[in-house]
Design a protein around this motif. Structure first.
Motif, PDB file in Angstrom:
ATOM      1  N   ASP A  16       0.822  -1.209   0.000  1.00 22.30           N
ATOM      2  CA  ASP A  16       0.000   0.000   0.000  1.00 22.30           C
ATOM      3  C   ASP A  16       0.860   1.264   0.000  1.00 22.30           C
ATOM      4  OD1 ASP A  16      -2.303  -1.486  -0.020  1.00 22.30           O
ATOM      5  OD2 ASP A  16      -2.650  -1.354   2.144  1.00 22.30           O
ATOM      6  N   VAL A  17       1.963   1.253   0.774  1.00 18.00           N
ATOM      7  CA  VAL A  17       2.787   2.463   0.821  1.00 18.00           C
ATOM      8  C   VAL A  17       3.474   2.707  -0.519  1.00 18.00           C
ATOM      9  CG1 VAL A  17       3.173   2.535   3.326  1.00 18.00           C
ATOM     10  CG2 VAL A  17       4.701   1.169   1.890  1.00 18.00           C
ATOM     11  N   ALA A  18       3.760   1.643  -1.261  1.00 17.08           N
ATOM     12  CA  ALA A  18       4.334   1.813  -2.595  1.00 17.08           C
ATOM     13  C   ALA A  18       3.307   2.441  -3.537  1.00 17.08           C
ATOM     14  CB  ALA A  18       4.823   0.481  -3.146  1.00 17.08           C
ATOM     15  N   PHE A  19       2.054   2.016  -3.403  1.00 16.03           N
ATOM     16  CA  PHE A  19       0.991   2.650  -4.202  1.00 16.03           C
ATOM     17  C   PHE A  19       0.840   4.118  -3.828  1.00 16.03           C
ATOM     18  CE2 PHE A  19      -3.332   4.126  -4.768  1.00 16.03           C
ATOM     19  CZ  PHE A  19      -3.515   3.897  -6.133  1.00 16.03           C
ATOM     20  N   ASN A  20       0.939   4.428  -2.535  1.00 20.56           N
ATOM     21  CA  ASN A  20       0.868   5.828  -2.107  1.00 20.56           C
ATOM     22  C   ASN A  20       1.971   6.654  -2.775  1.00 20.56           C
ATOM     23  OD1 ASN A  20      -1.216   5.029  -0.454  1.00 20.56           O
ATOM     24  ND2 ASN A  20       0.012   5.005   1.422  1.00 20.56           N
ATOM     25  N   ALA A  21       3.150   6.055  -2.886  1.00 17.32           N
ATOM     26  CA  ALA A  21       4.259   6.746  -3.554  1.00 17.32           C
ATOM     27  C   ALA A  21       3.922   6.992  -5.024  1.00 17.32           C
ATOM     28  CB  ALA A  21       5.537   5.918  -3.431  1.00 17.32           C
ATOM     29  N   ALA A  22       3.310   6.005  -5.671  1.00 23.32           N
ATOM     30  CA  ALA A  22       2.915   6.174  -7.073  1.00 23.32           C
ATOM     31  C   ALA A  22       1.894   7.295  -7.220  1.00 23.32           C
ATOM     32  CB  ALA A  22       2.353   4.863  -7.618  1.00 23.32           C
ATOM     33  N   ALA A  23       1.001   7.440  -6.239  1.00 19.30           N
ATOM     34  CA  ALA A  23      -0.006   8.501  -6.282  1.00 19.30           C
ATOM     35  C   ALA A  23       0.653   9.875  -6.158  1.00 19.30           C
ATOM     36  CB  ALA A  23      -1.033   8.296  -5.174  1.00 19.30           C
ATOM     37  N   GLN A 128       4.405   8.379   3.339  1.00 19.92           N
ATOM     38  CA  GLN A 128       3.783   7.281   4.086  1.00 19.92           C
ATOM     39  C   GLN A 128       2.326   7.084   3.693  1.00 19.92           C
ATOM     40  OE1 GLN A 128       4.758   7.092   8.372  1.00 19.92           O
ATOM     41  NE2 GLN A 128       5.992   8.930   8.057  1.00 19.92           N
ATOM     42  N   GLU A 129       1.636   8.179   3.424  1.00 19.12           N
ATOM     43  CA  GLU A 129       0.211   8.116   3.131  1.00 19.12           C
ATOM     44  C   GLU A 129      -0.095   8.616   1.727  1.00 19.12           C
ATOM     45  OE1 GLU A 129      -1.880  10.179   6.278  1.00 19.12           O
ATOM     46  OE2 GLU A 129      -2.021   8.295   7.388  1.00 19.12           O
ATOM     47  N   PRO A 130      -1.323   8.404   1.234  1.00 18.07           N
ATOM     48  CA  PRO A 130      -1.700   8.964  -0.067  1.00 18.07           C
ATOM     49  C   PRO A 130      -1.658  10.490  -0.002  1.00 18.07           C
ATOM     50  CG  PRO A 130      -3.334   7.356   0.705  1.00 18.07           C
ATOM     51  CD  PRO A 130      -2.422   7.626   1.849  1.00 18.07           C
ATOM     52  N   PRO A 131      -1.524  11.162  -1.141  1.00 18.57           N
ATOM     53  CA  PRO A 131      -1.532  12.627  -1.139  1.00 18.57           C
ATOM     54  C   PRO A 131      -2.850  13.163  -0.583  1.00 18.57           C
ATOM     55  CG  PRO A 131      -1.181  11.741  -3.373  1.00 18.57           C
ATOM     56  CD  PRO A 131      -1.388  10.587  -2.475  1.00 18.57           C
ATOM     57  N   GLN A 132      -2.755  14.180   0.262  1.00 17.46           N
ATOM     58  CA  GLN A 132      -3.955  14.804   0.802  1.00 17.46           C
ATOM     59  C   GLN A 132      -4.541  15.798  -0.195  1.00 17.46           C
ATOM     60  OE1 GLN A 132      -5.108  13.614   3.874  1.00 17.46           O
ATOM     61  NE2 GLN A 132      -3.427  12.207   3.376  1.00 17.46           N
ATOM     62  N   ALA A 225       1.647  21.149   7.083  1.00 18.19           N
ATOM     63  CA  ALA A 225       2.656  21.267   6.021  1.00 18.19           C
ATOM     64  C   ALA A 225       2.483  20.167   4.984  1.00 18.19           C
ATOM     65  CB  ALA A 225       4.057  21.206   6.617  1.00 18.19           C
ATOM     66  N   ASP A 226       2.815  20.495   3.743  1.00 17.04           N
ATOM     67  CA  ASP A 226       2.747  19.523   2.656  1.00 17.04           C
ATOM     68  C   ASP A 226       4.071  18.805   2.454  1.00 17.04           C
ATOM     69  OD1 ASP A 226       0.074  20.334   1.887  1.00 17.04           O
ATOM     70  OD2 ASP A 226       1.013  22.158   1.112  1.00 17.04           O
ATOM     71  N   ALA A 252      10.705   9.170   8.742  1.00 22.20           N
ATOM     72  CA  ALA A 252       9.612   8.289   9.164  1.00 22.20           C
ATOM     73  C   ALA A 252       8.759   8.969  10.226  1.00 22.20           C
ATOM     74  CB  ALA A 252      10.173   6.974   9.686  1.00 22.20           C
ATOM     75  N   ASN A 253       8.514  10.276  10.049  1.00 22.21           N
ATOM     76  CA  ASN A 253       7.866  11.069  11.091  1.00 22.21           C
ATOM     77  C   ASN A 253       6.443  10.591  11.404  1.00 22.21           C
ATOM     78  OD1 ASN A 253       5.771  13.059   9.678  1.00 22.21           O
ATOM     79  ND2 ASN A 253       7.567  12.894   8.327  1.00 22.21           N
ATOM     80  N   SER A 254       6.073  10.734  12.667  1.00 22.71           N
ATOM     81  CA  SER A 254       4.775  10.257  13.152  1.00 22.71           C
ATOM     82  C   SER A 254       3.619  11.053  12.568  1.00 22.71           C
ATOM     83  CB  SER A 254       4.734  10.334  14.679  1.00 22.71           C
ATOM     84  OG  SER A 254       4.991  11.673  15.113  1.00 22.71           O
ATOM     85  N   ALA A 255       3.880  12.283  12.111  1.00 27.34           N
ATOM     86  CA  ALA A 255       2.829  13.096  11.494  1.00 27.34           C
ATOM     87  C   ALA A 255       2.563  12.680  10.054  1.00 27.34           C
ATOM     88  CB  ALA A 255       3.219  14.573  11.544  1.00 27.34           C
ATOM     89  N   LYS A 256       3.441  11.834   9.510  1.00 26.69           N
ATOM     90  CA  LYS A 256       3.310  11.302   8.148  1.00 26.69           C
ATOM     91  C   LYS A 256       3.328  12.392   7.075  1.00 26.69           C
ATOM     92  CE  LYS A 256       0.975   7.151   9.809  1.00 26.69           C
ATOM     93  NZ  LYS A 256      -0.169   6.234   9.692  1.00 26.69           N
TER      94      LYS A 256
END
Length: 277
Positions: A16-23, A128-132, A225-226, A252-256
């Protein structure tokens, strides 16, 4: 291979995190006018054919979902060498890599990410997460006493060419709340650079209530922050990976919050980049 030149490279392991990177890469490719290459690394040559077929299917699926052109590439090797080798081979504009946070056994992932990044000639965007959202406008730019910041400014400028950015110069402080001489000189240089380039910025002083890396993360979270832009430490030693270099905590920040990581380029020092201010 010509069609892959200047791709955004995305190391891809079908998670999933690899897909998030692709996004994230899809958002960047739209403004940078590049294509995207998914890179999967196998340990043995015998695994290549199966992986190639699987990755091609994934590239088609992701391309349709994100409405973007995606290439795929399978290489035999190690993530610690092959990602950087391929990024140079393709003359990639950037590597966008997914990673996990620092909790539990995933703590290793932060150090692995740092080990992959160190030595790269191109910047890494670690997510870490999909783009907001589809742009990167609020950029946190930590400033301390270190001299390895000119290249970081150049990448802040680069991002400002494509997005309506505001740069938050987040300065380290001493125990008494002041700013030491070297840090102050770096802050002045940053301000002058951003003003010369007509880039909107704001200067904020850390409160020195926690480590500078943690305060940087807290500030980024509080201000939605973005992006955080950091440099790796020049000539980082093996024990830094084991003990936990400050960079890995921000990566690897906790705020992602996504983190752009840039390595000092020794080959640019003769031109006045990457050294002191």
């Amino acid at each position: 291979m010509e069609s892959l030149m200047h791709s955004i490279l995305v190391p891809y392991d079908f998670t999933d995190v690899a897909f998030n990177a692709a996004a994230h890469a899809a958002n960047l490719s739209a403004v940078l006018n590049t294509n995207i290459t998914l890179l999967h690394i196998v340990k043995k040559e015998s695994e290549r054919d199966e992986a190639t077929s699987k990755l091609k299917e994934e590239a088609i699926r992701i391309g349709k979902k994100l409405n973007v052109d995606i290439q795929s590439l399978v290489k035999e090797g190690s993530i610690f060498k092959t990602i950087n080798e391929v990024s140079e081979e393709l003359e990639s504009a950037m590597v966008v890599m997914g990673t996990h946070g620092m909790k539990g056994l995933q703590k290793l992932t932060g150090s692995w990410a740092l080990k992959v990044i160190v030595g790269s000639r191109v910047p890494f965007l670690v997510v870490q997460e999909p783009p907001q959202k589809n742009d990167y406008t609020k950029i946190v730019f930590p400033v301390d006493f270190k001299s390895e910041n000119k290249e970081k400014l150049r990448w802040a400028e680069y991002m400002s060419r494509f997005f309506q950015t505001k740069v938050f110069l987040f300065s380290s402080t001493s125990k008494d709340g002041g700013v030491d001489g070297k840090t102050k000189a770096n802050v002045v240089f940053c301000k002058n650079f951003l003003e010369e380039k007509n880039i909107d910025y704001e200067l904020i002083l850390a409160k020195h209530k926690n480590s500078f890396s943690q305060e940087t993360i807290d500030f980024a979270k509080e201000n939605d922050a973005d992006l955080i832009i950091i440099m790796t430490t020049r000539d980082i030693a093996f024990h830094d990976y084991v003990l936990g270099a400050q960079e890995q905590y921000i990566i690897a920040n906790s705020a992602k919050v996504p983190v752009m990581v840039i390595n000092p380029r020794t080959d640019l020092m003769k031109y006045g980049y990457g050294g002191g201010f």
